[in-house]
Design an enzyme around this catalytic site. Structure first.
Site, mmCIF file in Angstrom:
data_model
loop_
_atom_site.group_PDB
_atom_site.id
_atom_site.type_symbol
_atom_site.label_atom_id
_atom_site.label_comp_id
_atom_site.label_asym_id
_atom_site.label_seq_id
_atom_site.Cartn_x
_atom_site.Cartn_y
_atom_site.Cartn_z
ATOM 1 N N HIS A 147 0.837 -1.212 0.000
ATOM 2 C CA HIS A 147 0.000 0.000 0.000
ATOM 3 C C HIS A 147 0.871 1.261 0.000
ATOM 4 O O HIS A 147 0.936 1.987 1.000
ATOM 5 C CB HIS A 147 -0.977 -0.011 1.187
ATOM 6 C CG HIS A 147 -2.095 -0.979 0.987
ATOM 7 N ND1 HIS A 147 -2.171 -2.186 1.655
ATOM 8 C CD2 HIS A 147 -3.182 -0.934 0.163
ATOM 9 C CE1 HIS A 147 -3.266 -2.830 1.265
ATOM 10 N NE2 HIS A 147 -3.896 -2.102 0.361
ATOM 11 N N ASN A 148 1.527 1.498 -1.115
ATOM 12 C CA ASN A 148 2.395 2.665 -1.251
ATOM 13 C C ASN A 148 2.009 3.424 -2.529
ATOM 14 O O ASN A 148 1.010 3.081 -3.181
ATOM 15 C CB ASN A 148 3.870 2.218 -1.277
ATOM 16 C CG ASN A 148 4.093 1.120 -2.310
ATOM 17 O OD1 ASN A 148 3.577 1.192 -3.422
ATOM 18 N ND2 ASN A 148 4.846 0.095 -1.947
HETATM 19 ZN ZN LIG Z 1 -5.852 0.116 -2.994
#
Ligand SMILES: [Zn+2]
Length: 423
Positions: free
Chosen positions: A149-150
């Site tokens: 999640h970046n």
């Molecule tokens: Zn997402």
């Protein structure tokens, strides 16, 4: 969720407390260090913003200030990145490569390019410097230490969203306002993601869980963080407010996977009744929500090489959460347990129960070459993971069989000398 909270152990309380105290100390240190030097009006606003309090500021996370507008890149790299942007609507677009070629600035460069190519900058009279600053702030507020999640995931989702916006049914009907909101929602949909899931935030008494009453905690935070950055950058301050913030929120909230079944059954009903009319604003908004949902979980529909890499990254993040849970004597989330789960198993389950049902309906809605390509990759990738899992299981059972055989041989050979001694 209720039982998670009520069964909170003393350890988890302590963990939450330590986290908050640690962050608060870092915050105080940050204020002190800021007061020692010149503080710009923008920084003051950042420090005072409640949404960003404690957790979401890059100051706290120790991300060094970067040069927001100038990237010193080798000409050759810039040239290759530009060439890639010419094929930005290609489903094989390799976001990992684009991120390397842009020196880690994929989200800024891609979103700026899409705004420009849609003519949104001219149409909405956007200030180019404000837009760049806004995009840099978004990119920096994604946590680069998260394996999945970046900002690269956000860029990938934005690129997928662009591909869907280019599909005939959408391209013919979406207004410039829809395009602007669709791209903004894609770029900000996981803003400041902490790298752990909602149940984790609830069971560790995280302040965000309390703030959003244990409901769509992450998605609410992404939305509010995006609204905060829009306000801070004043990017759209010259435009009438209307319901922009609510629409952005409703798009981002649609990415909450726990609400998938509601969206899916509504989508199915519309398709069965054939009553979707994209000249209707509410229907267009609904399709934007579905498109963003598809873009968010489209990794298994990409070519194997890219899809596999995303799968490994998301599993790394899950397992990292499981490790923290184990370390702090919290109940280990089954999906996050590296001792009982594997990338292949997680992916096969995700594809079967989450991705396939959504993309089957999307293909009914948009029966195009892109949909066929995505379904083709999905099927091949699922097969790939199944074959990998079968091979792995065959190797494991062969290895344990060999172990058993060699243990049996060992015990026989140990018994012989003993027997010979006795004789
Ligand atoms: Zn997402």
């Amino acid at each position: 969720m209720g039982c998670c909270v009520s069964s909170m152990s003393a350890h988890s309380h302590r963990f939450a407390l330590v986290t908050v105290v640690g962050v608060a100390t870092a915050w105080q240190a940050q204020i002190l260090s800021c007061s020692a030097g010149p503080v710009s009006a923008r920084n003051v606003r950042r420090l005072l913003s409640f949404q960003r309090y404690l957790h979401s500021s890059r100051f706290i996370r120790g991300i060094p200030a970067s040069n927001p507008l100038g990237y010193i890149l080798d000409d050759d790299y810039t040239g290759q990145a530009k060439l890639m942007l010419e094929k930005v609507g290609n489903w094989n677009f390799d976001m990992f490569l684009f991120d390397r070629l842009t020196n880690g600035n994929s989200l800024v460069n891609l979103t700026f390019h899409l705004f420009n190519s849609y003519g949104l900058i001219e149409l909405f009279q956007l200030d180019m410097v404000k837009l760049r600053r806004f995009l840099v702030m978004i990119q920096e507020d994604y946590r680069s230490l998260n394996p999945y999640h970046n900002a690269v995931h956000a860029a990938d989702v934005t690129q997928a969203m662009y591909c869907y916006l280019q599909e005939p049914k959408l391209a013919e009907t979406m207004t410039s306002c829809d395009l602007l909101l669709g791209l903004l929602a894609a770029a900000t949909h996981d803003l400041d993601h902490p790298g752990v899931n909602q149940p984790f935030l609830i069971k560790t008494n995280h302040y965000l869980a309390a703030l959003y009453k244990n409901s769509s905690v992450l998605e609410n935070h992404h939305w509010k963080s995006a609204v905060g950055l829009l306000r801070e950058s004043a990017l759209l301050s010259h435009l009438p407010t209307e319901d922009r913030s609510e629409r952005l929120g409703s798009l981002i909230l649609a990415t909450d996977i726990s609400r998938q079944n509601n969206y899916l059954s509504e989508f199915r009903t519309h398709l069965d009744k054939r009553d979707l009319c994209l000249t209707n604003g509410r229907h267009r908004h609904f399709i934007l929500q579905i498109a963003l949902k598809c873009a968010d979980i489209c990794n298994p529909c990409r070519p194997w090489k890219l899809s596999k890499l995303w799968s490994e990254k998301v599993t790394e993040e899950f397992f990292h959460q499981g490790d923290i849970e184990r370390k702090h004597h919290l109940e280990v989330t089954p999906l996050c347990d590296r001792q009982s789960n594997s990338v292949a198993n997680i992916q096969i389950g995700f594809m079967t129960y989450v991705v396939e049902p959504l993309f089957v309906e999307w293909s009914r809605f948009s029966d195009t070459r892109l949909s066929q390509t995505m379904m083709g990759h999905l099927s091949l990738n699922k097969q790939g993971w199944k074959e990998g899992r079968d091979k792995q299981e065959a190797n494991t059972s062969r290895a344990s069989e060999e172990q058993r055989t060699s243990a049996a041989k060992d015990s026989n050979s140990k018994e012989l000398p003993q027997g010979s001694k006795r004789s």
